[in-house]
Design a protein around this motif. Structure first.
Motif, mmCIF file in Angstrom:
data_model
loop_
_atom_site.group_PDB
_atom_site.id
_atom_site.type_symbol
_atom_site.label_atom_id
_atom_site.label_comp_id
_atom_site.label_asym_id
_atom_site.label_seq_id
_atom_site.Cartn_x
_atom_site.Cartn_y
_atom_site.Cartn_z
ATOM 1 N N CYS A 86 -5.471 1.042 -8.001
ATOM 2 C CA CYS A 86 -5.294 -0.022 -7.005
ATOM 3 C C CYS A 86 -5.296 -1.416 -7.652
ATOM 4 O O CYS A 86 -6.134 -1.722 -8.502
ATOM 5 N N CYS A 120 -5.359 -4.261 -5.699
ATOM 6 C CA CYS A 120 -5.755 -5.260 -4.700
ATOM 7 C C CYS A 120 -6.812 -6.200 -5.312
ATOM 8 O O CYS A 120 -7.370 -5.933 -6.378
ATOM 9 N N CYS A 171 -10.124 -4.520 -6.204
ATOM 10 C CA CYS A 171 -10.118 -3.480 -7.254
ATOM 11 C C CYS A 171 -9.708 -4.014 -8.610
ATOM 12 O O CYS A 171 -10.043 -3.408 -9.637
ATOM 13 N N CYS A 184 -7.959 2.969 -2.743
ATOM 14 C CA CYS A 184 -8.542 1.656 -2.986
ATOM 15 C C CYS A 184 -10.051 1.842 -3.167
ATOM 16 O O CYS A 184 -10.773 2.105 -2.205
ATOM 17 N N VAL A 185 -10.534 1.710 -4.410
ATOM 18 C CA VAL A 185 -11.943 2.034 -4.691
ATOM 19 C C VAL A 185 -12.921 0.950 -4.237
ATOM 20 O O VAL A 185 -14.134 1.181 -4.211
ATOM 21 N N SER A 186 -12.402 -0.239 -3.868
ATOM 22 C CA SER A 186 -13.333 -1.288 -3.433
ATOM 23 C C SER A 186 -13.548 -1.267 -1.926
ATOM 24 O O SER A 186 -14.273 -2.104 -1.391
ATOM 25 N N ARG A 226 0.872 -1.181 0.000
ATOM 26 C CA ARG A 226 0.000 0.000 0.000
ATOM 27 C C ARG A 226 0.901 1.221 0.000
ATOM 28 O O ARG A 226 1.878 1.281 0.759
HETATM 29 ZN ZN LIG Z 1 -8.136 -1.823 -3.855
#
Ligand SMILES: [Zn+2]
Length: 318
Positions: A146, A148, A151, A106-108, A99
């Protein structure tokens, strides 16, 4: 304002030695955009300085010009202070899977979106737009979205649109007429598919990597063929009414190195062909950066390029 926008977008330094308010007004333009600058990320209020003040906003209003702010606002939308306790709010890099706090988010993560919405509402309170169009963009660096697990189903464009939708929902709590920009630029030119724009999300098309040797619609340029394809697909999603053009015709920083006084890519014939083409698609919002067009620039190159731009945009957007 009428139903069209003819504008310039300047950074605070461009006002050194030039009254851009008076100049834009007397050239028949109707909108002044203030940009806090490029680079990966910065505090927009530090960069804007007095140009964020009510006094400046009132001065523009008194001139009869519309005022809006066009901002890479990632640092203000997701304040760094959250990083120590909640690194998961920030983007995960693709390679190291860490990160990092310097770029986007992080959009999720629903908590991230809550923070971005609240921050956007605060920014809009301090920086009202007389057109009700708000341009609060992610950081100015390609690829910084992002990676992750939550995302990664989304393209960079879709992550940017999730963010714009979040800002759009928050914006109407401050300004009921607010419309919020999805910025199609660098890695977000591709049309988002998995996410739909809110009804109050508009699209600004900023073809930074197009060629200025040819008009945007001239298929002799490979870059322009690619950019035209992006534009047509964005138009299908957003419709011409919601499309805004942010061009670089008068941007002296496009080819120059920091500190030098490089001429903008402006060529009257190309710009006219571009504007004729954009308006033929039904697009009625046309602006250009004038970055580095300060007093020293005008002394060296005169204001011919600016006057020619104004003449052409006035010809196609009465
Ligand atoms: Zn994310």
């Amino acid at each position: 304002m009428g139903n069209f926008k003819k504008g310039i977008v300047a950074v605070p330094d461009d006002f050194k030695g030039v009254d851009w308010i008076g100049k834009a007004k007397s050239a028949g333009l109707n909108t002044l955009g203030i940009h806090s600058g490029g680079g990966a990320a910065h505090d927009i209020f530090v960069n804007l300085g007095e140009y964020a003040s009510t006094e400046f906003q009132q001065r523009v209003a008194a001139s009869g010009l519309e005022l809006e702010y066009e901002l890479h606002a990632s640092k203000n939308l997701m304040p760094e202070k959250w990083f120590d306790t909640h690194p998961e709010y920030f983007q995960q890099t693709q390679r190291s899977m860490e990160r990092v706090k310097d770029f986007n988010w992080c959009v999720s993560n629903p908590d991230t979106l809550k923070i971005i919405g609240n921050s956007a509402a605060d920014i809009i309170r301090r920086l009202p737009s007389s057109t009700h169009d708000y341009f609060l963009w992610a950081c100015d660096a390609p690829g910084q979205w992002c990676h992750c697990r939550g995302c990664t189903p989304y393209t960079f464009s879709e992550q940017a649109l999730i963010s714009a939708n979040t800002i759009a929902d928050a914006a109407v709590t401050v300004d009921p007429q607010a419309k919020v920009c999805y910025l199609a630029y660098l890695d977000t030119l591709e049309t988002p598919r998995l996410v739909r724009p809110r009804p109050n999300v508009i699209c600004e098309y900023a073809p930074y990597r197009r060629s200025y040797e040819y008009a945007i619609c001239d298929s002799r340029s490979g870059a322009n063929r690619q950019h035209l394809k992006y534009l047509i697909e964005l138009l299908e999603l957003f419709g011409a009414e919601k499309m805004h053009i942010l061009e670089y015709w008068l941007d002296g920083s496009l080819y120059g190195k920091p500190g030098d006084l490089h001429k903008s890519p402006f060529n009257k014939k190309i710009a006219e062909e571009d504007i004729r083409f954009y308006t033929s698609l039904g697009i009625k919002n046309i602006t250009t950066f004038i970055v580095r067009m300060d007093g020293a620039y005008l002394e060296k190159y005169s204001d011919r390029e600016f006057q020619d731009y104004a003449e052409v945009v006035n010809k196609y957007l009465g």
